[in-house]
Each structure stands twice: as structure tokens, then as C-alpha cells.
Design a protein around this motif. Structure first.
Motif, PDB file in Angstrom:
ATOM      1  N   ASN A   1       0.831  -1.198   0.000  1.00 40.19           N
ATOM      2  CA  ASN A   1       0.000   0.000   0.000  1.00 40.19           C
ATOM      3  C   ASN A   1       0.870   1.255   0.000  1.00 40.19           C
TER       4      ASN A   1
ATOM      5  N   VAL B   1       1.752  -3.920   4.390  1.00 43.83           N
ATOM      6  CA  VAL B   1       0.853  -3.939   5.541  1.00 43.83           C
ATOM      7  C   VAL B   1       0.294  -5.344   5.704  1.00 43.83           C
TER       8      VAL B   1
ATOM      9  N   SER C   1     -12.225   7.994   3.105  1.00 42.79           N
ATOM     10  CA  SER C   1     -11.982   6.728   3.806  1.00 42.79           C
ATOM     11  C   SER C   1     -13.149   6.384   4.724  1.00 42.79           C
TER      12      SER C   1
ATOM     13  N   ALA D   1      -7.769   4.024   8.332  1.00 44.52           N
ATOM     14  CA  ALA D   1      -7.891   4.191   6.886  1.00 44.52           C
ATOM     15  C   ALA D   1      -7.752   5.674   6.592  1.00 44.52           C
TER      16      ALA D   1
ATOM     17  N   TYR E   1      -3.764   2.321   6.228  1.00 41.47           N
ATOM     18  CA  TYR E   1      -3.994   2.087   4.800  1.00 41.47           C
ATOM     19  C   TYR E   1      -4.291   3.434   4.163  1.00 41.47           C
TER      20      TYR E   1
ATOM     21  N   GLU F   1      -9.166   0.430  -4.037  1.00 35.20           N
ATOM     22  CA  GLU F   1      -9.310   0.825  -2.635  1.00 35.20           C
ATOM     23  C   GLU F   1     -10.494   0.109  -1.978  1.00 35.20           C
TER      24      GLU F   1
ATOM     25  N   GLU G   1      -9.651  -3.664  -1.586  1.00 31.15           N
ATOM     26  CA  GLU G   1      -8.683  -3.987  -0.540  1.00 31.15           C
ATOM     27  C   GLU G   1      -9.248  -3.720   0.851  1.00 31.15           C
ATOM     28  N   LEU G   2      -9.996  -2.646   1.028  1.00 34.54           N
ATOM     29  CA  LEU G   2     -10.614  -2.398   2.327  1.00 34.54           C
ATOM     30  C   LEU G   2     -11.624  -3.493   2.672  1.00 34.54           C
TER      31      LEU G   2
ATOM     32  N   ILE H   1      -9.675  -6.454   3.853  1.00 35.33           N
ATOM     33  CA  ILE H   1      -9.134  -6.225   5.189  1.00 35.33           C
ATOM     34  C   ILE H   1     -10.185  -6.513   6.256  1.00 35.33           C
TER      35      ILE H   1
END
Length: 341
Positions: free
Chosen positions: A37, A42, A58, A114, A141, A172, A175-176, A179
Motif C-alpha cells: 500500500n 501492511v 476513507s 484508513a 492504509y 481501494e 482492498e478495504l 481487510i
């Protein structure tokens, strides 16, 4: 603005429908999860339980993913929350609408942050650096859309050599969602945005005029240089999406330009931002429009004389989940003016 609120509410409904109709679009996350990232590696051993959304984009992405129960707080809001997220947002503690302190965030015992902008967590941040969070065991992130080089420009926002596009936003969201182990929600949200993007691009007639745009975010005062959307920024993407181009050629993400230079750019359309932060008087769209119409020199720009001035949510000028909404808003106004077919 009522039209913006109704538009954003409709977008939210569309996303909700997508989530309901596609409950299993992606599998569960396998932990540990490691991601590259913005130049940092991470690793997550498990899904976060106490996240902070640092920066409006975010925070809103986390809320769009239905993660309000996993959020310990939010901070730095230039505009009010999306209307369809207002209820969910009431469940999350607001630390401040401006920049929080490092200590105030740590006081919420977060396990993840974030981050929307490198100015919030970066080498020159007034809050903290990523390594500061690393030292206390809090993963960070940073939005891939804002990982820009500052080598060629002296401001903290950097420059962009290629036109931003929604792929970085989709990365984005994806990936969030990984996570937080809600990949199905992430894929449904991405599908909704892709459909909106495709619909808007196909709705613009190829026979229409290739309009040039200036996107005016704000100014400290009428005599000060204006903050504008750069050539390859989200503003440039909106111009391209609508079949036109950005009249501002600077590759800086947020170039500042005096009105003499803006007049020389001779745009067909001026897009003015609507901001809720009230930092400057010219954050207000009506103040911008009044200046455009009353300044002796600026009022002679053809876009002003032709009343080709439209209002857009200022947050949509950032590369965010709101950008496509802003494009829809601009398109609707231009079609009503007869400038876009």
C-alpha cells in the motif's frame, strides 16, 4: 442542495439493492492478509474491530461497506456525510471535522486507520507519520488514489502524470473489503459504481461539442489565487467522462492560478464546488457565482457570459467514492442548459 441529496440517496439505494441481490460475490478473506500500500507492506492477522476513518473518503467507504459497528471514530470532513449514510454515521464517534491530534486518535484505542490523504498521515503530516502508528501497533492504509509524487511540485498534494480513473477507487474498495473480511460487499459496491460509470459515459452524445472545463474548488479571497482541479485529477476524469477536457494543463493535483491565467484558459464551462466546511467565504457556491458575475474582468469569460456555470459537491473533486456522483450532477445541469446532449 436538494438535487444532490436526492441523487446520492438514489445511489445508496442502488448499492443496497446490489448487496441484497448478490450476497456471495466473493469468498472470505484468508488471514494473515498482506498488501502493498503506497510503498509500504501492511499485514493483517485478523479483521479490524476499532477502525478510524481519517478523511472523508476513507470514512465514507467504510460506511458504504456497512462497517459502522467496526469504527471507533472519524475525522477531517470538508463536507457533510452522504445523505444515505447519515443514520449509520450517527453510530460512529466524530473526533473533529478538522485535523485530529495523534493523541486523540490513540485515545480511541484503534487497531486500524484508513487514511484519505498523505497530508493526514505522511512525511510532512502535522498529525503523524505512518511509522508513528507502526510503533504503537496500529496498521494504516492510505488511499491508492492519493499516493502521488511531490518531486515535481512543492505542495503536499503532489502531481499526477496520467489521468486518474475509477480503477484506483475500485482497488481501494476491494482492498478495504478484504481487510474487513466483507469482500462480497466490496464487489457489490464496485459493480454498482461500474454500472453508473458506464451509464454516464454512454449517455453523452458523441456528436456534442467537446467542452472545456475549469473546476474551481475554492479561494481564500477574491484577490487570491484559486485552487483548481489539475489536468489529470478527478476533475479531469469528470471532464473526460463527459466527453470534454480540463482547460487547466498543470499536472499538479491542486494547482493554484490567478484569475488572469484562468481567463486565458477560456473554458466553456466553470464548475464551482459546494463545501460545508466554511473555512473561507468562497467555499460557498453562491459566493463563487457572485464573484464570477460581478468582477469586471472575470465576468467577460464566455462561460460566465453564457451562464455555463454549474455547481458540484466539492468532495467529488477529490478522487473519491463521490466523484461519479459529481459527474452525474454536472451532466444533469449541463443537459438542462442544453450544453450536453
Amino acid at each position: 442542495m436538494t438535487s444532490l441529496k436526492s441523487l446520492l440517496a438514489a445511489c445508496g439505494l442502488s448499492a443496497m439493492i446490489g448487496l441484497a441481490a448478490n450476497p456471495s460475490l466473493a469468498g472470505s478473506t484468508t488471514f494473515p492478509l498482506s498488501l502493498e500500500n503506497c510503498g509500504a507492506q501492511v499485514t493483517f492477522q485478523k479483521a479490524p474491530e476499532r477502525a478510524i476513518g481519517l478523511g472523508q473518503n476513507s470514512a465514507e467507504i467504510l460506511l458504504l461497506l456497512g462497517l459502522q459497528d467496526k469504527m471507533a471514530g472519524t475525522a477531517f470532513w470538508p463536507s457533510k456525510v452522504l445523505p444515505q449514510l447519515a443514520e449509520a454515521n450517527t453510530k460512529v464517534k466524530l473526533l473533529t471535522v478538522e485535523m485530529p491530534t495523534f493523541e486523540s486518535m490513540l485515545a480511541e484505542n484503534p487497531d486500524f486507520v484508513a487514511v484519505a490523504l498523505p497530508s493526514l498521515v505522511g512525511p510532512n503530516s502535522k498529525i503523524a507519520k505512518r511509522e508513528d502508528f507502526d510503533k504503537v501497533g496500529v496498521a494504516t492504509y492510505l488511499s491508492p488514489s492519493t499516493c502521488l509524487s511531490t518531486k515535481d511540485v512543492k505542495d503536499q498534494y503532489g502531481s499526477r502524470a496520467e489521468l486518474w480513473n475509477m480503477d484506483l477507487l475500485y482497488k481501494e474498495i476491494d482492498e478495504l473489503s478484504q481487510i474487513f473480511d466483507v469482500a462480497d460487499r466490496g464487489q457489490a459496491l464496485i459493480a454498482d459504481f461500474k454500472a453508473r460509470e458506464a451509464k454516464l459515459r454512454s449517455s453523452v452524445s458523441k456528436d456534442g461539442k467537446n467542452l472545456s472545463y475549469v473546476f474551481w474548488f475554492s479561494s481564500p479571497s477574491p484577490s487570491a489565487d484559486a485552487y483548481l482541479g489539475g489536468k489529470n485529477s478527478a476533475s479531469g476524469f469528470i471532464a473526460d467522462l463527459l466527453g470534454g477536457y480540463n482547460a487547466i494543463s498543470a499536472e499538479a493535483e491542486w494547482p493554484t492560478l490567478g484569475w488572469e491565467g484562468i481567463i486565458a484558459s477560456n473554458p466553456d464551462v466553470i464548475v464551482v464546488a459546494s463545501l460545508d466546511r466554511n473555512r473561507w467565504e468562497l467555499d460557498k457556491p453562491e459566493a463563487k457565482i457572485n464573484f464570477l458575475n460581478t468582477d469586471p474582468a472575470v465576468s467577460q469569460i464566455p462561460a460566465v457570459k453564457n451562464k455555463a456555470i454549474v455547481i458540484m459537491d466539492g468532495q467529488a473533486m477529490n478522487p473519491t467514492a463521490r466523484t461519479i456522483y459529481g459527474a452525474e450532477q454536472v451532466a444533469g445541469q449541463l443537459k438542462a442548459l442544453g450544453l450536453l446532449k
